[in-house]
Design a protein around this motif. Sequence first.
Motif, PDB file in Angstrom:
ATOM      1  N   VAL A  25       0.865  -1.174   0.000  1.00 15.04           N
ATOM      2  CA  VAL A  25       0.000   0.000   0.000  1.00 15.04           C
ATOM      3  C   VAL A  25       0.909   1.234   0.000  1.00 15.04           C
ATOM      4  O   VAL A  25       1.821   1.334   0.823  1.00 15.04           O
ATOM      5  CB  VAL A  25      -0.916   0.006   1.241  1.00 15.04           C
ATOM      6  CG1 VAL A  25      -1.776   1.266   1.268  1.00 15.04           C
ATOM      7  CG2 VAL A  25      -1.793  -1.248   1.260  1.00 15.04           C
ATOM      8  N   PRO A  26       0.707   2.187  -0.906  1.00 12.50           N
ATOM      9  CA  PRO A  26       1.615   3.334  -0.997  1.00 12.50           C
ATOM     10  C   PRO A  26       1.478   4.284   0.187  1.00 12.50           C
ATOM     11  O   PRO A  26       0.388   4.471   0.728  1.00 12.50           O
ATOM     12  CB  PRO A  26       1.183   4.018  -2.302  1.00 12.50           C
ATOM     13  CG  PRO A  26      -0.250   3.626  -2.480  1.00 12.50           C
ATOM     14  CD  PRO A  26      -0.369   2.240  -1.932  1.00 12.50           C
ATOM     15  N   TYR A  27       2.604   4.880   0.572  1.00 17.15           N
ATOM     16  CA  TYR A  27       2.591   5.893   1.642  1.00 17.15           C
ATOM     17  C   TYR A  27       3.864   6.720   1.563  1.00 17.15           C
ATOM     18  O   TYR A  27       4.835   6.359   0.887  1.00 17.15           O
ATOM     19  CB  TYR A  27       2.453   5.248   3.020  1.00 17.15           C
ATOM     20  CG  TYR A  27       3.656   4.447   3.477  1.00 17.15           C
ATOM     21  CD1 TYR A  27       4.708   5.056   4.174  1.00 17.15           C
ATOM     22  CD2 TYR A  27       3.744   3.076   3.242  1.00 17.15           C
ATOM     23  CE1 TYR A  27       5.806   4.325   4.604  1.00 17.15           C
ATOM     24  CE2 TYR A  27       4.836   2.347   3.667  1.00 17.15           C
ATOM     25  CZ  TYR A  27       5.865   2.973   4.347  1.00 17.15           C
ATOM     26  OH  TYR A  27       6.944   2.245   4.759  1.00 17.15           O
ATOM     27  N   VAL A  28       3.859   7.822   2.296  1.00 19.03           N
ATOM     28  CA  VAL A  28       5.029   8.688   2.411  1.00 19.03           C
ATOM     29  C   VAL A  28       5.413   8.767   3.881  1.00 19.03           C
ATOM     30  O   VAL A  28       4.551   8.981   4.742  1.00 19.03           O
ATOM     31  CB  VAL A  28       4.727  10.101   1.865  1.00 19.03           C
ATOM     32  CG1 VAL A  28       5.904  11.043   2.120  1.00 19.03           C
ATOM     33  CG2 VAL A  28       4.391  10.036   0.384  1.00 19.03           C
ATOM     34  N   ARG A  58       3.413   8.536   9.084  1.00 11.96           N
ATOM     35  CA  ARG A  58       3.225   8.323   7.641  1.00 11.96           C
ATOM     36  C   ARG A  58       1.958   9.016   7.162  1.00 11.96           C
ATOM     37  O   ARG A  58       1.024   9.230   7.936  1.00 11.96           O
ATOM     38  CB  ARG A  58       3.092   6.827   7.321  1.00 11.96           C
ATOM     39  CG  ARG A  58       4.224   5.952   7.754  1.00 11.96           C
ATOM     40  CD  ARG A  58       3.893   4.497   7.469  1.00 11.96           C
ATOM     41  NE  ARG A  58       4.862   3.588   8.046  1.00 11.96           N
ATOM     42  CZ  ARG A  58       4.605   2.320   8.322  1.00 11.96           C
ATOM     43  NH1 ARG A  58       3.406   1.816   8.058  1.00 11.96           N
ATOM     44  NH2 ARG A  58       5.546   1.543   8.855  1.00 11.96           N
ATOM     45  N   ARG A  59       1.949   9.280   5.867  1.00 11.14           N
ATOM     46  CA  ARG A  59       0.730   9.759   5.221  1.00 11.14           C
ATOM     47  C   ARG A  59       0.372   8.795   4.092  1.00 11.14           C
ATOM     48  O   ARG A  59       1.176   8.523   3.207  1.00 11.14           O
ATOM     49  CB  ARG A  59       0.902  11.165   4.652  1.00 11.14           C
ATOM     50  CG  ARG A  59      -0.375  11.654   3.919  1.00 11.14           C
ATOM     51  CD  ARG A  59      -0.232  13.047   3.334  1.00 11.14           C
ATOM     52  NE  ARG A  59      -0.175  14.068   4.371  1.00 11.14           N
ATOM     53  CZ  ARG A  59       0.887  14.838   4.608  1.00 11.14           C
ATOM     54  NH1 ARG A  59       1.989  14.669   3.887  1.00 11.14           N
ATOM     55  NH2 ARG A  59       0.847  15.751   5.551  1.00 11.14           N
ATOM     56  N   TYR A  60      -0.842   8.264   4.168  1.00  5.60           N
ATOM     57  CA  TYR A  60      -1.377   7.389   3.129  1.00  5.60           C
ATOM     58  C   TYR A  60      -2.325   8.193   2.252  1.00  5.60           C
ATOM     59  O   TYR A  60      -3.170   8.929   2.773  1.00  5.60           O
ATOM     60  CB  TYR A  60      -2.102   6.194   3.752  1.00  5.60           C
ATOM     61  CG  TYR A  60      -1.169   5.177   4.363  1.00  5.60           C
ATOM     62  CD1 TYR A  60      -0.776   4.051   3.652  1.00  5.60           C
ATOM     63  CD2 TYR A  60      -0.658   5.365   5.649  1.00  5.60           C
ATOM     64  CE1 TYR A  60       0.094   3.126   4.205  1.00  5.60           C
ATOM     65  CE2 TYR A  60       0.221   4.441   6.213  1.00  5.60           C
ATOM     66  CZ  TYR A  60       0.595   3.329   5.489  1.00  5.60           C
ATOM     67  OH  TYR A  60       1.467   2.414   6.037  1.00  5.60           O
ATOM     68  N   ARG A  66      -3.302  10.160   7.928  1.00  6.77           N
ATOM     69  CA  ARG A  66      -1.998  10.378   8.567  1.00  6.77           C
ATOM     70  C   ARG A  66      -1.990   9.583   9.861  1.00  6.77           C
ATOM     71  O   ARG A  66      -2.902   9.710  10.686  1.00  6.77           O
ATOM     72  CB  ARG A  66      -1.763  11.861   8.814  1.00  6.77           C
ATOM     73  CG  ARG A  66      -0.335  12.196   9.261  1.00  6.77           C
ATOM     74  CD  ARG A  66      -0.049  13.684   9.077  1.00  6.77           C
ATOM     75  NE  ARG A  66      -0.983  14.503   9.819  1.00  6.77           N
ATOM     76  CZ  ARG A  66      -0.764  14.955  11.053  1.00  6.77           C
ATOM     77  NH1 ARG A  66       0.357  14.660  11.696  1.00  6.77           N
ATOM     78  NH2 ARG A  66      -1.666  15.709  11.659  1.00  6.77           N
ATOM     79  N   VAL A  67      -0.973   8.749  10.028  1.00  4.94           N
ATOM     80  CA  VAL A  67      -0.915   7.860  11.187  1.00  4.94           C
ATOM     81  C   VAL A  67       0.474   7.875  11.806  1.00  4.94           C
ATOM     82  O   VAL A  67       1.469   8.193  11.147  1.00  4.94           O
ATOM     83  CB  VAL A  67      -1.289   6.407  10.805  1.00  4.94           C
ATOM     84  CG1 VAL A  67      -2.722   6.308  10.327  1.00  4.94           C
ATOM     85  CG2 VAL A  67      -0.331   5.855   9.751  1.00  4.94           C
ATOM     86  N   ILE A  68       0.521   7.513  13.080  1.00  2.00           N
ATOM     87  CA  ILE A  68       1.777   7.236  13.764  1.00  2.00           C
ATOM     88  C   ILE A  68       1.794   5.740  14.019  1.00  2.00           C
ATOM     89  O   ILE A  68       0.858   5.191  14.610  1.00  2.00           O
ATOM     90  CB  ILE A  68       1.891   8.027  15.076  1.00  2.00           C
ATOM     91  CG1 ILE A  68       1.754   9.521  14.800  1.00  2.00           C
ATOM     92  CG2 ILE A  68       3.228   7.738  15.758  1.00  2.00           C
ATOM     93  CD1 ILE A  68       1.743  10.376  16.059  1.00  2.00           C
ATOM     94  N   ILE A  78       0.686  -1.288  15.043  1.00  2.00           N
ATOM     95  CA  ILE A  78      -0.454  -0.576  15.602  1.00  2.00           C
ATOM     96  C   ILE A  78      -0.395   0.835  15.048  1.00  2.00           C
ATOM     97  O   ILE A  78       0.667   1.451  15.024  1.00  2.00           O
ATOM     98  CB  ILE A  78      -0.437  -0.595  17.148  1.00  2.00           C
ATOM     99  CG1 ILE A  78      -1.763  -0.088  17.705  1.00  2.00           C
ATOM    100  CG2 ILE A  78       0.744   0.153  17.716  1.00  2.00           C
ATOM    101  CD1 ILE A  78      -2.890  -1.052  17.612  1.00  2.00           C
ATOM    102  N   TRP A  79      -1.522   1.332  14.547  1.00  2.00           N
ATOM    103  CA  TRP A  79      -1.583   2.677  13.977  1.00  2.00           C
ATOM    104  C   TRP A  79      -2.439   3.573  14.856  1.00  2.00           C
ATOM    105  O   TRP A  79      -3.600   3.258  15.141  1.00  2.00           O
ATOM    106  CB  TRP A  79      -2.197   2.652  12.579  1.00  2.00           C
ATOM    107  CG  TRP A  79      -1.350   1.991  11.527  1.00  2.00           C
ATOM    108  CD1 TRP A  79      -0.184   1.298  11.688  1.00  2.00           C
ATOM    109  CD2 TRP A  79      -1.629   1.961  10.120  1.00  2.00           C
ATOM    110  NE1 TRP A  79       0.282   0.825  10.478  1.00  2.00           N
ATOM    111  CE2 TRP A  79      -0.589   1.227   9.495  1.00  2.00           C
ATOM    112  CE3 TRP A  79      -2.665   2.468   9.323  1.00  2.00           C
ATOM    113  CZ2 TRP A  79      -0.544   1.001   8.127  1.00  2.00           C
ATOM    114  CZ3 TRP A  79      -2.633   2.252   7.969  1.00  2.00           C
ATOM    115  CH2 TRP A  79      -1.571   1.519   7.357  1.00  2.00           C
TER     116      TRP A  79
END
Length: 243
Positions: free
Chosen positions: A69-72, A86-88, A182-184, A236-237
Amino acid sequence: MARVTLEDLDGLGEEAAAGGGEDGDEEEERGRLFAHWEAVASTHRVSLPRDMAGPIVQMTRHNQAREPVPYVTLSQKCEEAAYEERRYPAGKWACVTKGEPMYEQSISMSFMKLMRYICKENSVGCYLGMTVPVLNEIHLTKEGTELEREVITAYYLPGEFQQNPPVPVDPEIHITERAPLRVITRVFYGMTTEETILREISLFWELLGSTDTVLRETYIVAAYENPSIPQRRNEIWFICRAE
């Protein structure tokens, strides 16, 4: 309860599928694979439907071809208590919602439905391809001591199907356009039961400290690897609030 999920596929393909040979007996292969999955399921008191034999064979054969799954990556903390922000991007996901008595039951039943969709039960009638991770969205009770029964299990549509997702045959599978997220995230290893998830959430809060930038009721468990691996990888997100 067995997690008859993406995690069951890792490592199984090379061991179980290799014995059939290029022109081997497909029925023997199906029986061997099904017996393996059935044994895993029985240890967790779950019954594996016979109609899962076909999807199990297909996904085992395609086990090594997985699209991430793409993310930055926005930031990383690489000390002992490592975590990553990250940002998906927005994207289309196939989602199933279940509210069984146990967390493991919900994700097992949901992923079996998604397996059928991925393998053939879709409007194009072909194997769509696997993506990782598979996400399980969970909610805590008001007291924060238990998980709510409802779990959303989500499979990211491969890139070639993002613009025009195949329609599921199963009416319980919904194609959803999910907003940017946006997740940690923090890696943890081992079992993904309600107990271990609650423990990981509590530990992550201790590491982050007091903050109002993330949600406190909703979390995501990202599944990557085979449950037969004792120290398998999960994440865990923590979900960041909208800016």
